[in-house]
Scaffold this motif. Structure first.
Motif, PDB file in Angstrom:
ATOM      1  N   ASN A 107      24.840 -29.015 -60.859  1.00 56.31           N
ATOM      2  CA  ASN A 107      24.683 -30.282 -60.125  1.00 56.31           C
ATOM      3  C   ASN A 107      23.584 -30.168 -59.064  1.00 56.31           C
ATOM      4  O   ASN A 107      23.835 -30.331 -57.870  1.00 56.31           O
ATOM      5  N   PRO A 108      22.355 -29.911 -59.517  1.00 56.33           N
ATOM      6  CA  PRO A 108      21.274 -29.644 -58.557  1.00 56.33           C
ATOM      7  C   PRO A 108      20.938 -30.852 -57.681  1.00 56.33           C
ATOM      8  O   PRO A 108      20.360 -30.700 -56.602  1.00 56.33           O
ATOM      9  N   LYS A 109      21.326 -32.040 -58.133  1.00 54.57           N
ATOM     10  CA  LYS A 109      20.982 -33.244 -57.345  1.00 54.57           C
ATOM     11  C   LYS A 109      21.839 -33.360 -56.093  1.00 54.57           C
ATOM     12  O   LYS A 109      21.426 -33.979 -55.120  1.00 54.57           O
ATOM     13  N   VAL A 110      23.029 -32.778 -56.142  1.00 50.70           N
ATOM     14  CA  VAL A 110      23.884 -32.792 -54.952  1.00 50.70           C
ATOM     15  C   VAL A 110      23.443 -31.615 -54.098  1.00 50.70           C
ATOM     16  O   VAL A 110      23.402 -30.482 -54.565  1.00 50.70           O
ATOM     17  N   LYS A 111      23.109 -31.909 -52.847  1.00 51.22           N
ATOM     18  CA  LYS A 111      22.554 -30.837 -51.999  1.00 51.22           C
ATOM     19  C   LYS A 111      23.682 -30.003 -51.383  1.00 51.22           C
ATOM     20  O   LYS A 111      24.303 -30.399 -50.400  1.00 51.22           O
TER      21      LYS A 111
ATOM     22  N   LYS B 144      27.419 -25.583 -58.608  1.00 54.86           N
ATOM     23  CA  LYS B 144      26.176 -25.790 -57.858  1.00 54.86           C
ATOM     24  C   LYS B 144      24.977 -25.823 -58.804  1.00 54.86           C
ATOM     25  O   LYS B 144      24.111 -26.699 -58.705  1.00 54.86           O
TER      26      LYS B 144
END
Ligand code: ARG
Length: 265
Positions: free
Chosen positions: A210-214, A207
């Motif tokens: 990969n901050p762009k994936v919500k 998590k």
């Protein structure tokens, strides 16, 4: 041919065979890892891992196997006086690799559990963990029980997989069992599963990276505490004792806590 000549020739033949056999014995190199080879005084143990498990064990940009588990094993080896060579086996092949003595022990965030204890031996515990649920930020999943009628992805034959089997049923078609944890998480992100379940440190690391994936994580108190141990071929007490000696030392000198930031007795 005369009897004595025959005997003489037979004698020579036997002598040649035994010299040949001795030669073979001396020249043969040890192929089995069991027990380790002596290199410059310190014995070297071959350690198998599944290096797809950041932050515990993974490949860095240069292709080296690194991570928290690796730091711990390096510290154990130093404390107990042996060298290590890491080999990336992947998750499922680790188990037969131990049986076949291709490796001396395995480090892979392996939870010490009753079922595995039937077939393998473990060191003392060195890390505590629990399962964690990972879902899309918009998901209404709020507890493990909410996954009952959902599709759930896991890494195959892990404790997460077992927990999900217990909830959904052993043969449930709603379980997506992937070969690696990153693949299990991809299944969820791609919409092939509603949630992924896995070890907390690895879910959290994904998590953060990969901050762009919500995404959001969901905790549940019903998940039991899990303790990681180093896994050894059944009956190999010598290696277990050696590993425990190292673990004991790094517990006592504070090195383990320095690496993990956990209080392990
Ligand atoms: N702790 C879990 C288990 O023992 C997952 C370990 C998976 N480790 C890995 N490197 N893939 O089942």
């Amino acid at each position: 041919m005369e009897k004595s000549v025959k005997r003489f020739l037979l004698g020579i033949a036997l002598l040649c065979t035994s010299i040949f056999l001795i030669g073979c014995g001396a020249g043969s190199t040890k192929t089995s890892s069991s027990g380790g080879e002596d290199i410059g005084g310190k014995r070297k143990l071959v350690v198998g891992t599944d290096a797809t498990y950041a932050p515990m064990e993974y490949m860095d940009a240069k292709g080296n196997i690194v991570g928290i588990d690796i730091e711990i094993v390096d510290a154990i080896a130093e404390a107990a006086g042996f060298e290590v060579e890491y080999k990336n086996y992947g998750w499922e092949p680790l188990f037969p690799a131990l049986d076949n003595e291709e490796i001396d022990f395995a480090v892979s965030s392996i939870t010490i559990d009753e079922e595995r204890k039937q077939s393998f031996d473990f060191s003392d515990p060195y890390f505590v963990a629990n399962q964690l649920i990972l879902v899309q930020e918009s998901s209404d999943v709020a507890s493990f029980n909410d996954l009952k009628d959902k599709k759930v992805s896991v890494q195959i034959n892990t404790t997460g997989h077992k927990a999900v089997k217990d909830l959904l049923g052993k043969t449930s078609k709603n379980i997506v069992a992937a070969e690696t944890m990153p693949l299990a998480i991809s299944e969820m992100i791609n919409g092939n599963a509603d949630a992924a379940v896995g070890d907390n440190a690895v879910i959290l690391e994904y998590k953060v990276n990969n901050p762009k994936v919500k995404l959001k994580t969901v905790e549940d108190d019903s998940f039991e505490k899990e303790y990681y141990g180093l896994m050894v071929k059944k009956g190999n007490k010598e290696i277990v004792d050696l590993l425990n000696e190292g673990i004991q030392k790094i517990k006592e000198n504070g090195k383990l806590k320095e690496i993990t930031d956990q209080d392990m007795e």
